[in-house]
Design a protein around this motif. Sequence first.
Motif, PDB file in Angstrom:
ATOM      1  N   VAL A   1       0.855  -1.186   0.000  1.00 49.02           N
ATOM      2  CA  VAL A   1       0.000   0.000   0.000  1.00 49.02           C
ATOM      3  C   VAL A   1       0.892   1.237   0.000  1.00 49.02           C
ATOM      4  O   VAL A   1       0.727   2.133  -0.817  1.00 49.02           O
ATOM      5  N   ASP A   2       1.838   1.299   0.924  1.00 47.71           N
ATOM      6  CA  ASP A   2       2.842   2.363   0.901  1.00 47.71           C
ATOM      7  C   ASP A   2       4.129   1.872   1.555  1.00 47.71           C
ATOM      8  O   ASP A   2       4.114   0.911   2.329  1.00 47.71           O
ATOM      9  N   PHE A   3       5.210   2.532   1.205  1.00 45.56           N
ATOM     10  CA  PHE A   3       6.529   2.130   1.674  1.00 45.56           C
ATOM     11  C   PHE A   3       7.353   3.393   1.846  1.00 45.56           C
ATOM     12  O   PHE A   3       7.579   4.123   0.882  1.00 45.56           O
ATOM     13  N   SER A   4       7.777   3.669   3.059  1.00 43.87           N
ATOM     14  CA  SER A   4       8.526   4.888   3.362  1.00 43.87           C
ATOM     15  C   SER A   4       9.903   4.527   3.903  1.00 43.87           C
ATOM     16  O   SER A   4      10.016   3.765   4.868  1.00 43.87           O
ATOM     17  N   ILE A   5      10.948   5.065   3.270  1.00 36.43           N
ATOM     18  CA  ILE A   5      12.323   4.739   3.650  1.00 36.43           C
ATOM     19  C   ILE A   5      13.042   5.988   4.147  1.00 36.43           C
ATOM     20  O   ILE A   5      12.938   7.054   3.542  1.00 36.43           O
ATOM     21  N   ASP A   6      13.777   5.823   5.225  1.00 38.91           N
ATOM     22  CA  ASP A   6      14.699   6.857   5.700  1.00 38.91           C
ATOM     23  C   ASP A   6      16.110   6.325   5.498  1.00 38.91           C
ATOM     24  O   ASP A   6      16.493   5.320   6.109  1.00 38.91           O
ATOM     25  N   TYR A   7      16.865   6.988   4.615  1.00 34.93           N
ATOM     26  CA  TYR A   7      18.270   6.633   4.402  1.00 34.93           C
ATOM     27  C   TYR A   7      19.106   7.381   5.425  1.00 34.93           C
ATOM     28  O   TYR A   7      19.058   8.611   5.491  1.00 34.93           O
ATOM     29  N   LEU A   8      19.841   6.647   6.248  1.00 33.44           N
ATOM     30  CA  LEU A   8      20.557   7.244   7.369  1.00 33.44           C
ATOM     31  C   LEU A   8      22.065   7.327   7.167  1.00 33.44           C
ATOM     32  O   LEU A   8      22.714   8.218   7.696  1.00 33.44           O
ATOM     33  N   ARG A   9      22.628   6.369   6.431  1.00 37.48           N
ATOM     34  CA  ARG A   9      24.070   6.301   6.176  1.00 37.48           C
ATOM     35  C   ARG A   9      24.278   5.745   4.775  1.00 37.48           C
ATOM     36  O   ARG A   9      23.410   5.033   4.271  1.00 37.48           O
ATOM     37  N   PRO A  10      25.431   6.013   4.181  1.00 34.04           N
ATOM     38  CA  PRO A  10      25.681   5.378   2.880  1.00 34.04           C
ATOM     39  C   PRO A  10      25.837   3.868   3.041  1.00 34.04           C
ATOM     40  O   PRO A  10      26.444   3.397   4.011  1.00 34.04           O
ATOM     41  N   GLY A  11      25.258   3.134   2.134  1.00 36.36           N
ATOM     42  CA  GLY A  11      25.448   1.688   2.090  1.00 36.36           C
ATOM     43  C   GLY A  11      26.720   1.413   1.313  1.00 36.36           C
ATOM     44  O   GLY A  11      26.716   1.441   0.093  1.00 36.36           O
ATOM     45  N   LEU A  12      27.796   1.214   2.020  1.00 37.53           N
ATOM     46  CA  LEU A  12      29.094   1.037   1.373  1.00 37.53           C
ATOM     47  C   LEU A  12      29.179  -0.289   0.632  1.00 37.53           C
ATOM     48  O   LEU A  12      28.291  -1.127   0.743  1.00 37.53           O
ATOM     49  N   ALA A  13      30.222  -0.468  -0.130  1.00 37.94           N
ATOM     50  CA  ALA A  13      30.399  -1.648  -0.986  1.00 37.94           C
ATOM     51  C   ALA A  13      30.701  -2.882  -0.141  1.00 37.94           C
ATOM     52  O   ALA A  13      31.802  -3.413  -0.150  1.00 37.94           O
ATOM     53  N   ARG A  14      29.681  -3.299   0.608  1.00 38.68           N
ATOM     54  CA  ARG A  14      29.769  -4.475   1.482  1.00 38.68           C
ATOM     55  C   ARG A  14      28.414  -5.148   1.543  1.00 38.68           C
ATOM     56  O   ARG A  14      27.426  -4.623   1.082  1.00 38.68           O
ATOM     57  N   GLU A  15      28.394  -6.292   2.204  1.00 33.88           N
ATOM     58  CA  GLU A  15      27.154  -7.030   2.403  1.00 33.88           C
ATOM     59  C   GLU A  15      26.199  -6.234   3.290  1.00 33.88           C
ATOM     60  O   GLU A  15      26.622  -5.565   4.231  1.00 33.88           O
ATOM     61  N   LEU A  16      24.900  -6.335   2.975  1.00 31.23           N
ATOM     62  CA  LEU A  16      23.837  -5.742   3.792  1.00 31.23           C
ATOM     63  C   LEU A  16      23.121  -6.851   4.559  1.00 31.23           C
ATOM     64  O   LEU A  16      22.970  -7.964   4.057  1.00 31.23           O
ATOM     65  N   HIS A  17      22.667  -6.519   5.750  1.00 33.32           N
ATOM     66  CA  HIS A  17      21.856  -7.431   6.562  1.00 33.32           C
ATOM     67  C   HIS A  17      20.560  -6.717   6.905  1.00 33.32           C
ATOM     68  O   HIS A  17      20.520  -5.488   6.971  1.00 33.32           O
ATOM     69  N   ALA A  18      19.512  -7.489   7.149  1.00 34.94           N
ATOM     70  CA  ALA A  18      18.211  -6.881   7.439  1.00 34.94           C
ATOM     71  C   ALA A  18      17.477  -7.632   8.534  1.00 34.94           C
ATOM     72  O   ALA A  18      17.625  -8.837   8.685  1.00 34.94           O
ATOM     73  N   ALA A  19      16.692  -6.861   9.264  1.00 32.81           N
ATOM     74  CA  ALA A  19      15.773  -7.408  10.264  1.00 32.81           C
ATOM     75  C   ALA A  19      14.407  -6.794  10.014  1.00 32.81           C
ATOM     76  O   ALA A  19      14.300  -5.652   9.559  1.00 32.81           O
ATOM     77  N   CYS A  20      13.377  -7.550  10.320  1.00 35.82           N
ATOM     78  CA  CYS A  20      12.015  -7.113  10.050  1.00 35.82           C
ATOM     79  C   CYS A  20      11.121  -7.478  11.227  1.00 35.82           C
ATOM     80  O   CYS A  20      11.322  -8.511  11.874  1.00 35.82           O
ATOM     81  N   SER A  21      10.138  -6.619  11.484  1.00 30.82           N
ATOM     82  CA  SER A  21       9.153  -6.936  12.515  1.00 30.82           C
ATOM     83  C   SER A  21       7.783  -6.439  12.069  1.00 30.82           C
ATOM     84  O   SER A  21       7.672  -5.420  11.396  1.00 30.82           O
ATOM     85  N   VAL A  22       6.773  -7.195  12.442  1.00 25.53           N
ATOM     86  CA  VAL A  22       5.395  -6.813  12.154  1.00 25.53           C
ATOM     87  C   VAL A  22       4.900  -6.038  13.361  1.00 25.53           C
ATOM     88  O   VAL A  22       4.861  -6.558  14.471  1.00 25.53           O
ATOM     89  N   THR A  23       4.534  -4.771  13.141  1.00 25.39           N
ATOM     90  CA  THR A  23       4.071  -3.945  14.251  1.00 25.39           C
ATOM     91  C   THR A  23       2.567  -4.068  14.470  1.00 25.39           C
ATOM     92  O   THR A  23       2.089  -3.851  15.569  1.00 25.39           O
ATOM     93  N   LYS A  24       1.831  -4.402  13.401  1.00 24.92           N
ATOM     94  CA  LYS A  24       0.389  -4.645  13.533  1.00 24.92           C
ATOM     95  C   LYS A  24      -0.028  -5.584  12.423  1.00 24.92           C
ATOM     96  O   LYS A  24       0.367  -5.412  11.272  1.00 24.92           O
ATOM     97  N   HIS A  25      -0.790  -6.591  12.786  1.00 21.78           N
ATOM     98  CA  HIS A  25      -1.261  -7.558  11.805  1.00 21.78           C
ATOM     99  C   HIS A  25      -2.759  -7.694  11.978  1.00 21.78           C
ATOM    100  O   HIS A  25      -3.229  -8.351  12.902  1.00 21.78           O
ATOM    101  N   GLY A  26      -3.503  -7.044  11.093  1.00 23.40           N
ATOM    102  CA  GLY A  26      -4.950  -7.145  11.149  1.00 23.40           C
ATOM    103  C   GLY A  26      -5.469  -8.139  10.133  1.00 23.40           C
ATOM    104  O   GLY A  26      -4.712  -8.917   9.549  1.00 23.40           O
ATOM    105  N   GLN A  27      -6.777  -8.112   9.908  1.00 22.85           N
ATOM    106  CA  GLN A  27      -7.392  -9.005   8.931  1.00 22.85           C
ATOM    107  C   GLN A  27      -7.057  -8.595   7.497  1.00 22.85           C
ATOM    108  O   GLN A  27      -6.887  -9.447   6.639  1.00 22.85           O
ATOM    109  N   GLN A  28      -6.961  -7.268   7.267  1.00 20.15           N
ATOM    110  CA  GLN A  28      -6.756  -6.783   5.908  1.00 20.15           C
ATOM    111  C   GLN A  28      -5.439  -6.041   5.700  1.00 20.15           C
ATOM    112  O   GLN A  28      -4.941  -5.971   4.584  1.00 20.15           O
TER     113      GLN A  28
END
Length: 133
Positions: A79-106
């Motif tokens: 529906v929407d996706f908002s990104i805040d870029y905080l630092r340069p992503g240097l020429a290295r591997e990236l890692h990610a973590a994710c969490s669901v803050t609200k999970h409704g029916q829809q």
Amino acid sequence: MNTLTVDTLLDYSPYARLIGMQLTEIDGELRFSLPFHHDNIGNDQLPALHGGLIGGFMEMVAIMHLLWVRESNTVPRTVDFSIDYLRPGLARELHAACSVTKHGQQIANVQVSVWQESPDKPVAVARAHFLLD
């Protein structure tokens, strides 16, 4: 126990495979990474990863995380996706973590963070809303 496998999740997105996204499962939790590839450089001067690549990786992390926690075969729609870029992503591997803050029916609200050196120093953070079927 989740019936989806890591390989099955990657099959949902040709883009995730194209950028070389990797997933591993540790104790029922997904770990996301994006190994460095020279083709992913957006700024040759630093060198730094392309911001669109970082954003695309983050969106794929959120979608695959939702598929995993919902144990669903239906891909959620962004529906929407908002990104805040905080630092340069240097020429290295990236890692990610994710969490669901609200999970409704829809609708599901998700937060994603990507880092290189430490989770305490994120390269970018994102907030997303997804429509669930």
